[in-house]
Design a protein around this motif. Structure first.
Motif, PDB file in Angstrom:
ATOM      1  N   ASP B  22       0.806  -1.225   0.000  1.00  0.00           N
ATOM      2  CA  ASP B  22       0.000   0.000   0.000  1.00  0.00           C
ATOM      3  C   ASP B  22       0.836   1.271   0.000  1.00  0.00           C
ATOM      4  OD1 ASP B  22      -1.911  -1.871   0.162  1.00  0.00           O
ATOM      5  OD2 ASP B  22      -2.776  -1.211   2.065  1.00  0.00           O
ATOM      6  N   LYS B  23       1.943   1.212   0.727  1.00  0.00           N
ATOM      7  CA  LYS B  23       2.751   2.418   0.860  1.00  0.00           C
ATOM      8  C   LYS B  23       3.329   2.845  -0.487  1.00  0.00           C
ATOM      9  CE  LYS B  23       6.258   3.779   4.010  1.00  0.00           C
ATOM     10  NZ  LYS B  23       7.244   3.262   4.986  1.00  0.00           N
ATOM     11  N   GLU B  24       3.883   1.855  -1.216  1.00  0.00           N
ATOM     12  CA  GLU B  24       4.428   2.145  -2.540  1.00  0.00           C
ATOM     13  C   GLU B  24       3.348   2.721  -3.462  1.00  0.00           C
ATOM     14  OE1 GLU B  24       7.206   2.122  -4.437  1.00  0.00           O
ATOM     15  OE2 GLU B  24       8.258   2.055  -2.514  1.00  0.00           O
ATOM     16  N   LEU B  25       2.166   2.126  -3.386  1.00  0.00           N
ATOM     17  CA  LEU B  25       1.058   2.579  -4.226  1.00  0.00           C
ATOM     18  C   LEU B  25       0.730   4.037  -3.946  1.00  0.00           C
ATOM     19  CD1 LEU B  25      -1.409  -0.468  -4.156  1.00  0.00           C
ATOM     20  CD2 LEU B  25      -0.219   0.447  -6.154  1.00  0.00           C
ATOM     21  N   ALA B  26       0.628   4.362  -2.652  1.00  0.00           N
ATOM     22  CA  ALA B  26       0.291   5.729  -2.257  1.00  0.00           C
ATOM     23  C   ALA B  26       1.365   6.704  -2.742  1.00  0.00           C
ATOM     24  CB  ALA B  26       0.134   5.811  -0.743  1.00  0.00           C
ATOM     25  N   VAL B  27       2.634   6.301  -2.626  1.00  0.00           N
ATOM     26  CA  VAL B  27       3.732   7.167  -3.069  1.00  0.00           C
ATOM     27  C   VAL B  27       3.644   7.403  -4.583  1.00  0.00           C
ATOM     28  CG1 VAL B  27       6.233   7.307  -3.382  1.00  0.00           C
ATOM     29  CG2 VAL B  27       5.277   6.504  -1.204  1.00  0.00           C
ATOM     30  N   LEU B  28       3.406   6.316  -5.326  1.00  0.00           N
ATOM     31  CA  LEU B  28       3.314   6.410  -6.787  1.00  0.00           C
ATOM     32  C   LEU B  28       2.215   7.368  -7.243  1.00  0.00           C
ATOM     33  CD1 LEU B  28       3.801   2.817  -8.231  1.00  0.00           C
ATOM     34  CD2 LEU B  28       4.771   4.918  -9.168  1.00  0.00           C
ATOM     35  N   MET B  29       1.080   7.290  -6.533  1.00  0.00           N
ATOM     36  CA  MET B  29      -0.097   8.055  -6.960  1.00  0.00           C
ATOM     37  C   MET B  29      -0.134   9.463  -6.380  1.00  0.00           C
ATOM     38  SD  MET B  29      -1.836   5.965  -8.771  1.00  0.00           S
ATOM     39  CE  MET B  29      -2.634   4.430  -9.042  1.00  0.00           C
ATOM     40  N   ASN B  30       0.677   9.687  -5.383  1.00  0.00           N
ATOM     41  CA  ASN B  30       0.562  10.901  -4.592  1.00  0.00           C
ATOM     42  C   ASN B  30       0.641  12.178  -5.415  1.00  0.00           C
ATOM     43  OD1 ASN B  30       0.294  12.301  -2.208  1.00  0.00           O
ATOM     44  ND2 ASN B  30       2.510  12.472  -1.918  1.00  0.00           N
ATOM     45  N   ASP B  31       1.550  12.163  -6.370  1.00  0.00           N
ATOM     46  CA  ASP B  31       1.816  13.386  -7.125  1.00  0.00           C
ATOM     47  C   ASP B  31       0.971  13.518  -8.390  1.00  0.00           C
ATOM     48  OD1 ASP B  31       3.411  15.286  -6.112  1.00  0.00           O
ATOM     49  OD2 ASP B  31       4.964  15.049  -7.652  1.00  0.00           O
ATOM     50  N   MET B  32       0.138  12.507  -8.625  1.00  0.00           N
ATOM     51  CA  MET B  32      -0.603  12.507  -9.893  1.00  0.00           C
ATOM     52  C   MET B  32      -1.872  13.332  -9.825  1.00  0.00           C
ATOM     53  SD  MET B  32      -0.531   8.692 -11.375  1.00  0.00           S
ATOM     54  CE  MET B  32       1.002   7.816 -11.609  1.00  0.00           C
ATOM     55  N   HIS B  33      -2.282  13.833 -10.988  1.00  0.00           N
ATOM     56  CA  HIS B  33      -3.554  14.544 -11.102  1.00  0.00           C
ATOM     57  C   HIS B  33      -4.688  13.524 -11.024  1.00  0.00           C
ATOM     58  CE1 HIS B  33      -6.802  16.917 -12.896  1.00  0.00           C
ATOM     59  NE2 HIS B  33      -6.054  17.984 -12.652  1.00  0.00           N
ATOM     60  N   HIS B  34      -5.796  13.928 -10.394  1.00  0.00           N
ATOM     61  CA  HIS B  34      -6.891  12.951 -10.226  1.00  0.00           C
ATOM     62  C   HIS B  34      -7.419  12.428 -11.562  1.00  0.00           C
ATOM     63  CE1 HIS B  34      -9.808  16.146 -11.050  1.00  0.00           C
ATOM     64  NE2 HIS B  34      -9.082  16.915 -10.264  1.00  0.00           N
ATOM     65  N   ALA B  35      -7.364  13.278 -12.605  1.00  0.00           N
ATOM     66  CA  ALA B  35      -7.835  12.814 -13.922  1.00  0.00           C
ATOM     67  C   ALA B  35      -6.921  11.721 -14.472  1.00  0.00           C
ATOM     68  CB  ALA B  35      -7.908  13.976 -14.902  1.00  0.00           C
ATOM     69  N   ASP B  36      -5.634  11.817 -14.170  1.00  0.00           N
ATOM     70  CA  ASP B  36      -4.692  10.780 -14.617  1.00  0.00           C
ATOM     71  C   ASP B  36      -4.912   9.488 -13.847  1.00  0.00           C
ATOM     72  OD1 ASP B  36      -3.504  12.500 -16.421  1.00  0.00           O
ATOM     73  OD2 ASP B  36      -2.073  13.247 -14.938  1.00  0.00           O
ATOM     74  N   ILE B  37      -5.145   9.610 -12.532  1.00  0.00           N
ATOM     75  CA  ILE B  37      -5.395   8.400 -11.732  1.00  0.00           C
ATOM     76  C   ILE B  37      -6.656   7.694 -12.244  1.00  0.00           C
ATOM     77  CG2 ILE B  37      -5.824   7.484  -9.415  1.00  0.00           C
ATOM     78  CD1 ILE B  37      -4.265   9.807  -8.277  1.00  0.00           C
ATOM     79  N   ALA B  38      -7.687   8.493 -12.550  1.00  0.00           N
ATOM     80  CA  ALA B  38      -8.925   7.902 -13.071  1.00  0.00           C
ATOM     81  C   ALA B  38      -8.632   7.136 -14.361  1.00  0.00           C
ATOM     82  CB  ALA B  38      -9.962   8.987 -13.317  1.00  0.00           C
ATOM     83  N   GLU B  39      -7.771   7.702 -15.208  1.00  0.00           N
ATOM     84  CA  GLU B  39      -7.428   7.045 -16.462  1.00  0.00           C
ATOM     85  C   GLU B  39      -6.747   5.699 -16.199  1.00  0.00           C
ATOM     86  OE1 GLU B  39      -6.179  10.113 -19.342  1.00  0.00           O
ATOM     87  OE2 GLU B  39      -4.898   8.553 -20.197  1.00  0.00           O
ATOM     88  N   ILE B  40      -5.879   5.683 -15.187  1.00  0.00           N
ATOM     89  CA  ILE B  40      -5.209   4.429 -14.826  1.00  0.00           C
ATOM     90  C   ILE B  40      -6.228   3.406 -14.320  1.00  0.00           C
ATOM     91  CG2 ILE B  40      -3.584   3.361 -13.192  1.00  0.00           C
ATOM     92  CD1 ILE B  40      -2.035   6.017 -13.234  1.00  0.00           C
ATOM     93  N   LEU B  41      -7.099   3.833 -13.401  1.00  0.00           N
ATOM     94  CA  LEU B  41      -8.069   2.905 -12.820  1.00  0.00           C
ATOM     95  C   LEU B  41      -8.962   2.304 -13.909  1.00  0.00           C
ATOM     96  CD1 LEU B  41      -9.158   4.580  -9.452  1.00  0.00           C
ATOM     97  CD2 LEU B  41      -7.227   3.088  -9.943  1.00  0.00           C
ATOM     98  N   ASP B  42      -9.316   3.133 -14.899  1.00  0.00           N
ATOM     99  CA  ASP B  42     -10.146   2.626 -15.987  1.00  0.00           C
ATOM    100  C   ASP B  42      -9.454   1.507 -16.770  1.00  0.00           C
ATOM    101  OD1 ASP B  42     -12.454   4.138 -15.600  1.00  0.00           O
ATOM    102  OD2 ASP B  42     -11.632   5.854 -16.674  1.00  0.00           O
ATOM    103  N   GLU B  43      -8.126   1.495 -16.740  1.00  0.00           N
ATOM    104  CA  GLU B  43      -7.375   0.462 -17.471  1.00  0.00           C
ATOM    105  C   GLU B  43      -7.263  -0.838 -16.673  1.00  0.00           C
ATOM    106  OE1 GLU B  43      -5.546   0.679 -20.581  1.00  0.00           O
ATOM    107  OE2 GLU B  43      -6.840   2.412 -20.903  1.00  0.00           O
ATOM    108  N   LEU B  44      -7.371  -0.740 -15.347  1.00  0.00           N
ATOM    109  CA  LEU B  44      -7.234  -1.931 -14.495  1.00  0.00           C
ATOM    110  C   LEU B  44      -8.547  -2.699 -14.431  1.00  0.00           C
ATOM    111  CD1 LEU B  44      -5.365  -0.239 -11.499  1.00  0.00           C
ATOM    112  CD2 LEU B  44      -4.351  -1.779 -13.198  1.00  0.00           C
ATOM    113  N   ASP B  45      -8.514  -3.952 -13.908  1.00  0.00           N
ATOM    114  CA  ASP B  45      -9.793  -4.626 -13.715  1.00  0.00           C
ATOM    115  C   ASP B  45     -10.449  -4.093 -12.431  1.00  0.00           C
ATOM    116  OD1 ASP B  45      -8.817  -6.089 -11.484  1.00  0.00           O
ATOM    117  OD2 ASP B  45      -7.969  -7.599 -12.844  1.00  0.00           O
ATOM    118  N   PHE B  46     -11.748  -4.358 -12.286  1.00  0.00           N
ATOM    119  CA  PHE B  46     -12.522  -3.769 -11.192  1.00  0.00           C
ATOM    120  C   PHE B  46     -11.900  -4.005  -9.814  1.00  0.00           C
ATOM    121  CE2 PHE B  46     -16.894  -3.698 -13.539  1.00  0.00           C
ATOM    122  CZ  PHE B  46     -16.419  -2.652 -14.303  1.00  0.00           C
ATOM    123  N   GLU B  47     -11.430  -5.255  -9.583  1.00  0.00           N
ATOM    124  CA  GLU B  47     -10.840  -5.621  -8.289  1.00  0.00           C
ATOM    125  C   GLU B  47      -9.656  -4.714  -7.965  1.00  0.00           C
ATOM    126  OE1 GLU B  47     -11.750  -7.861  -6.027  1.00  0.00           O
ATOM    127  OE2 GLU B  47     -13.502  -8.382  -7.251  1.00  0.00           O
TER     128      GLU B  47
END
Lengths: 449, 449
Positions: B22-47
């Motif tokens: 979890d910590k690595e994930l939070a660090v990776l996402m921390n600096d990203m724009h929310h629109a970019d994170i949404a784009e990433i989540l849309d590429e992943l599977d629901f889980e």
């Protein structure tokens, strides 16, 4: 509360124009928004519109000029001297002024630029003229507020006040270095709550979105929409801040792009409107009619070739329009979804995942339609084998049409051609030729003629 | 400089998720724009998307929620408790929060509203829920800065500071009376340059654009575009200020409207995207395929009726696809131009002026195509009278198709039906039936079979 041009108002204006009652005209127009005045002028004939235009002040007319229909603007500009045009442009933002200059002929352009009063403004406008109109450079304006990272807050506020006079809406305060390279932006709140001696470099925000002068306008629109921006700075090849683009210009880009795709899908090759001339309308419409003509001549060969088949089985031929229409509809649906997917980024390239979904969708739709056709044909004509042949052919043709409708726009996109050209007459007429070929081929396999 | 989702990034995230890092994930996402994170989540599977969503802070996740594709958002919301959903909504602007609540089921909706922390915020959201989503009320947010006309500048500045905390972008300062009725707006410049004791009523600007809560969203978009507004206030039936609409929401309306027209022209009956399910895709596409089926069955009757004619003159039948395609293309072009003209206001109702222009355009195009056909037919089949009959029929059919394509959308518009439905399969298939009828009728007149 919205303004509407009424017949009474037009009649009143025409009366005042006939009587050369300039004072009444000025009074009537004085309180109106320039967009409303433009709407009125578009309703009048060129003579009357030009008359009113000349009665109004140049601070009003400059903005009106921007809102007019192209042909009226061209007409009015042709009746103004270079000096008069320059007076209008002096009132406008650099990007709007550059757009108008770009419409002028070469010799008048030079004269108009010579007549511009404000030298700085003129330099900015000339600078903007060298960018492609579909790039960030072609969209941007020179009006912006920027501060140097080495200034302190006091200098900064003083400088900002001067700059802000030329900027109608200050969306952001940009920070640059001594070489004018974009470094970040300043929050108004931070600026106001910090001591006046603080260095700008200590308080500015380093993260910000920007685009390059040669970024495509549609790409700029996508970025501004994605990040919900109301303005975006533009940098040159060296990272120097050269302009900024505001959301109102982006709204125009979005609308134009949507209109273009829509017209392409309707087989119209250039941007036209209901008030364009007959020649312009024909020029935009005839190309696809002629391409369709040539493709359908091939279809006539295919039918001619299968003459013996439909002489023997008449129902084969009477369902050709149904076959063509269904193939056309499936093909257009498939291509439209791909074109939109490419435009909004839900589809980026060929994906076997998406393709198999499309095939499933058309398989299901095709089976439903074929079964309906089989039942109808059996009840109506009692030739069961022929009905069976027609139904199977229908499924094959539908699958083919869906494949063509999906793959052609993807292929065009991959080869940097606008995929939207594949959504209109191209897909329907090509589907006709291949569809009719497949139809008779499958029918032949089953009926053995 | 634009963010792009790379395969490497996705792989890295999936690795961290598998390892519950979890910590690595939070660090990776921390600096990203929310629109970019949404784009990433849309590429992943629901889980995986839900996993990351739960790792992030609620000040980030609330904004991400807004940007996600509908099905992923629905999926994530279904895994959150009413209390967790309420925490997300507490972070959002009222209109965004209301949009998300509107997607929830009735019982969860009530629970979520109950869990909202900020009572004022909750009241505003509930208020917004009662407006139609395609009206100004459905678009507006409650976040705005307003001052009372009876205040003086000092009180005004103090109150504004408090209000501005909840408003991310202050576009305008609105002035209301004691009954909250909208009176005008205040210029920031005037506010800052006037003595603190001046009454607001002495300095505010009385002229401003506004819309009513029940104004149609497309109309709001038109007004904001016309007057280049970045925000517009919304009033209720009594003229009381109840909200404001900002340009970013209007950009969405413009895009949706354009997409809708495009899909209608392609024979798609509901808003779909490439990542929708097979069932949704079929549901959106089958209706027009079936309507087309029924109409083309009628066309098969017309052909059957003329069987003797094309048994005698085979070339009559082999040019039916050319005839259908040309009629379809002309009809679609004509209707698309009318639909766009109605949308952007260059055409308001039936105009004999415009209609005669359309007839001239199709007369010219029709004549060109007919002459080509006559020459081709004469060279190829040497049956001059038949060729002549086919060519004349072609002109008649083209004129008819242009008339239908022009009048049907105007008729629909007059009867408050979206004219865009007339641009797709409806116009092409109807043109088939009438076109084939006319074709054989004219051919019969000339050839006398």
């Amino acid at each position: 509360m919205e303004f509407k041009v009424s017949k009474e108002l037009i009649a009143e204006l025409e009366k005042h124009i006939a009587e050369k009652n300039d004072k009444e005209l000025a009074v009537l127009m004085n309180d109106m928004h320039h967009a409303d005045i433009a709407e009125i002028l578009d309703e009048l004939d060129f003579e009357d519109a030009t008359y009113i235009f000349k009665v109004l002040d140049s601070d009003q007319t400059a903005e009106i000029l921007l809102e007019l229909e192209d042909d009226l603007r061209e007409n009015i500009l042709s009746r103004l001297s270079p000096k008069e045009i320059a007076e209008e442009l002096d009132e406008l933002d650099t990007n709007d002024a550059a757009d108008i200059i770009a419409e002028l002929s070469q010799e008048i352009k030079a004269e108009v630029i010579n007549e511009l009063m404000d030298v700085e403004h003129a330099k900015d406008i000339v600078d903007l003229l060298r960018y492609d109109e579909n790039s960030a450079g072609g969209l941007m304006g020179k009006e912006l507020v920027k501060v140097n990272e080495n200034w302190n807050v006091l200098t900064c506020v003083k400088e900002m006040r001067i700059q802000a006079e030329n900027v109608s809406r200050v969306h952001s305060i940009y920070v640059v270095d001594d070489e004018n390279r974009l470094k970040g932006r300043l929050s108004l709140k931070d600026l106001l709550t910090t001591s006046t001696k603080t260095q700008i470099s200590d308080i500015y925000i380093r993260k910000l979105n920007f685009v390059n002068v040669d970024t495509d306008d549609v790409e700029v629109a996508r970025i501004m929409q994605k990040y919900d921006l109301e303005a975006i700075p533009v940098v040159d090849e060296l990272g120097r801040l050269v302009g900024r683009i505001t959301i109102d210009d982006i709204v125009d880009v979005i609308k134009e792009e949507a209109d273009k795709d829509y017209q392409m899908a309707a087989g119209i090759t250039q941007d036209i409107e209901t008030n364009d001339s007959i020649v312009e309308l024909i020029r935009a419409r005839l190309p696809w009619l002629l391409i369709g003509f040539v493709i359908e001549i091939i279809a006539s060969f295919v039918l001619k070739d299968n003459e013996r088949a439909f002489e023997k089985y008449t129902t084969l031929i009477i369902f050709v329009p149904l076959l063509s229409a269904t193939a056309g509809n499936i093909g257009v649906q498939a291509s439209a979804i791909v074109v939109q997917g490419l435009a909004n980024g839900t589809l980026k390239e060929f994906s076997s995942n998406y393709f198999s979904k499309e095939i499933t969708v058309s398989m299901v739709s095709g089976t439903i339609i074929s079964l309906l056709l089989l039942v109808y044909h059996s009840l109506m004509y009692q030739q069961y084998l022929v009905g069976f042949a027609i139904s199977i052919s229908m499924i094959v043709v539908i699958l083919f049409a869906a494949t063509l409708g999906t793959l052609v726009p993807l292929f065009l996109h991959k080869n940097k051609i606008d995929p939207a050209i594949a959504t209109g007459p191209f897909i329907t007429t090509s589907n006709d030729v291949f569809g009719i070929m497949l139809y008779f081929w499958v029918a032949k396999l089953i009926l053995g003629f």
